[in-house]
Design an enzyme around this catalytic site. Structure first.
Site, short mmCIF file in Angstrom:
data_model
loop_
_atom_site.label_atom_id
_atom_site.label_comp_id
_atom_site.label_asym_id
_atom_site.label_seq_id
_atom_site.Cartn_x
_atom_site.Cartn_y
_atom_site.Cartn_z
N ASP A 163 0.84 -1.20 0.00
CA ASP A 163 0.00 0.00 0.00
C ASP A 163 0.87 1.24 0.00
OD1 ASP A 163 -2.06 1.80 0.22
OD2 ASP A 163 -2.49 1.38 2.32
N ASP A 215 -2.09 6.24 -5.19
CA ASP A 215 -2.30 5.28 -4.11
C ASP A 215 -2.65 3.90 -4.66
OD1 ASP A 215 -2.88 3.94 -1.78
OD2 ASP A 215 -4.71 5.05 -1.34
#
Length: 444
Positions: free
Chosen positions: A99, A331
């Site tokens: 992530d 992201d």
């Protein structure tokens, strides 16, 4: 399907700074002021060759949203897509979510308590859907950290709490012998049945360690080095990593640390500055910091012959961009793209037939057989076009949502919809992101 959409929207709400302060629940999102000294020269983009075969995981998850100059495989998880890599922790191998929108490494531990993210009720352990659980008794390199606790919450209702410790981490050839990480003993989590935890690649300001207090309340934050920071500060790895996400469902993509993977990409790069954008609590102290950049705007048309003007000047022969000079977060832990509401509405209208807004789920739906519009993101006057396959996202056999949704008060985010079309380089030393276009085929 309803749960999927609500979770996607909720996950977006947490990850949310913009160019001006914005109050959202208990958070304020703002561009942080930062005096920029002379930055390091951009890292040399050497090709890495340590590539591992990818595998498929047919599970549903919208969890938010990893090598001596090497690459490691990512697994594409269906539904909401997260990307997993194998990591050795204490000599044991675990699949962990990668992530770029968070920073902590953490693992769920044996005997943890599972809770329902909706009502916080205690539920059976298997309902949190973790993979193999970490057991400190099986490690000779485990060192507990006293007087600190791990605590992180998500807008979806998910939360994780536990202790902190040092442990040996090895990811695709890079050893970090004393990595601080969270040991989760209480979790409210929408798992995927494979991953045992998560590795965050963002800045230290997002880490979730706190000092313990005598009253039991959460003490002040205790910042520490995430895994990638330790790699380049202590293990001699160049301060750069790269991601190429694969749209082929049986694959996930490739992550390269210290360079770029050996995959086809355009020879031209768009380089842009990383901005200090944070989520501030009411005390004004920085809590989160993301990979945030400015984009010139968005190219939208229902005609493939449209010529766009990314330069911001008046040109009667070309179509101007919309949503000019927008701050966005890049992201990998967010499946879709989230853009200003008016931009999302124009994209929805450009589908044939047009996408339609559903007020009960706060999302644009579209006919799964619709013709997608031309959509691109302009960065430093270079437009990166998005494959039509990434603009129509199936959530059931006959129901689809658009790959670009309105931010609705949250942050603008370039997630998987965008990242499947580029090779993204996170150059921490030079504080810049670089993008090269990729053709529409599997990277693996």
């Amino acid at each position: 399907m309803l749960a999927f959409l609500l979770l996607v929207c909720a996950a977006t709400a947490l990850k949310a700074p913009s160019s001006l302060p914005r109050q959202y629940g208990d958070f304020t999102f703002s561009r942080l002021q930062k005096s920029r000294t002379k930055l390091a020269e951009p890292s040399e983009l050497k090709v890495t060759t340590n590539v591992v075969n990818l595998r498929k995981a047919d599970v549903a998850s919208v969890s938010s949203t990893y090598t001596q100059n090497g690459t490691t495989p990512l697994i594409s998880v269906e539904g909401g897509q997260v990307f997993l890599a194998n990591v050795l922790v204490g000599g044991q191998e675990y699949s962990m979510v990668v992530d770029t929108g968070s920073s902590d490494p953490w693992l769920a531990t044996t005997g943890f308590s599972c809770h329902d993210p909706i009502d916080d009720a205690s539920i059976d352990e298997e309902l949190c859907e973790f993979g193999p659980l970490y057991n400190s008794n099986q490690s000779t390199t485990f060192v507990p950290i006293e007087n600190q606790e791990f605590d992180i919450s998500y807008a979806s209702g998910e939360y994780l709490t536990g202790d902190l410790a040092y442990e040996s981490f090895r990811m695709a050839g890079i050893d970090v012998p004393n990595q601080q990480f969270g040991i989760i003993d209480t979790a409210a989590w929408y798992g995927d049945g494979i991953s045992s935890g998560l590795v965050g690649f963002a800045y230290s300001s997002l880490t979730s360690a706190f000092a313990e207090t005598e009253t039991g309340s959460k003490g002040p934050a205790v910042l520490y080095n995430p895994l990638f920071v330790n790699m380049y500060e202590n293990e001699g790895v160049p301060p750069v990593f790269s991601m190429a996400i694969d749209r082929v469902q049986s694959n996930g993509g490739i992550l390269g640390i210290g360079g770029i993977p050996d995959i086809p990409h355009a020879p031209y790069w768009a380089s842009t500055e990383i901005h200090s954008v944070g989520v501030n609590d009411t005390s004004g102290e920085p809590v989160y910091e993301f990979y945030t950049i400015d984009v010139d705007g968005f190219a939208v048309s229902n005609s493939t012959s449209t010529q766009f003007n990314p330069y911001g000047n008046i040109n009667p022969y070309k179509t101007p961009l919309i949503g000019n000079e927008t701050d966005v977060i890049v992201d990998s832990g967010t499946s879709l793209c989230y853009v200003p509401d008016d931009v999302a509405a124009e994209i929805a209208d450009a589908f044939n037939p047009p996408a339609y807004w559903d007020s009960s789920t706060y999302a644009y739906f579209v006919d799964c057989e619709a013709t997608a519009p031309v959509f691109g993101v302009s960065i430093e006057q270079k437009i990166f076009y998005i494959n039509a396959e990434d603009l129509i996202i199936p959530v059931s056999e006959s129901l689809c949502v658009t790959g670009v949704q309105p931010r609705m008060g949250g942050l603008n985010i370039l997630g998987g919809t965008f990242m499947k079309n580029v090779l993204t380089v996170f150059d921490i030393g030079a504080e810049q992101l670089r993008f090269a276009a990729r053709q529409f085929y599997s990277v693996s």
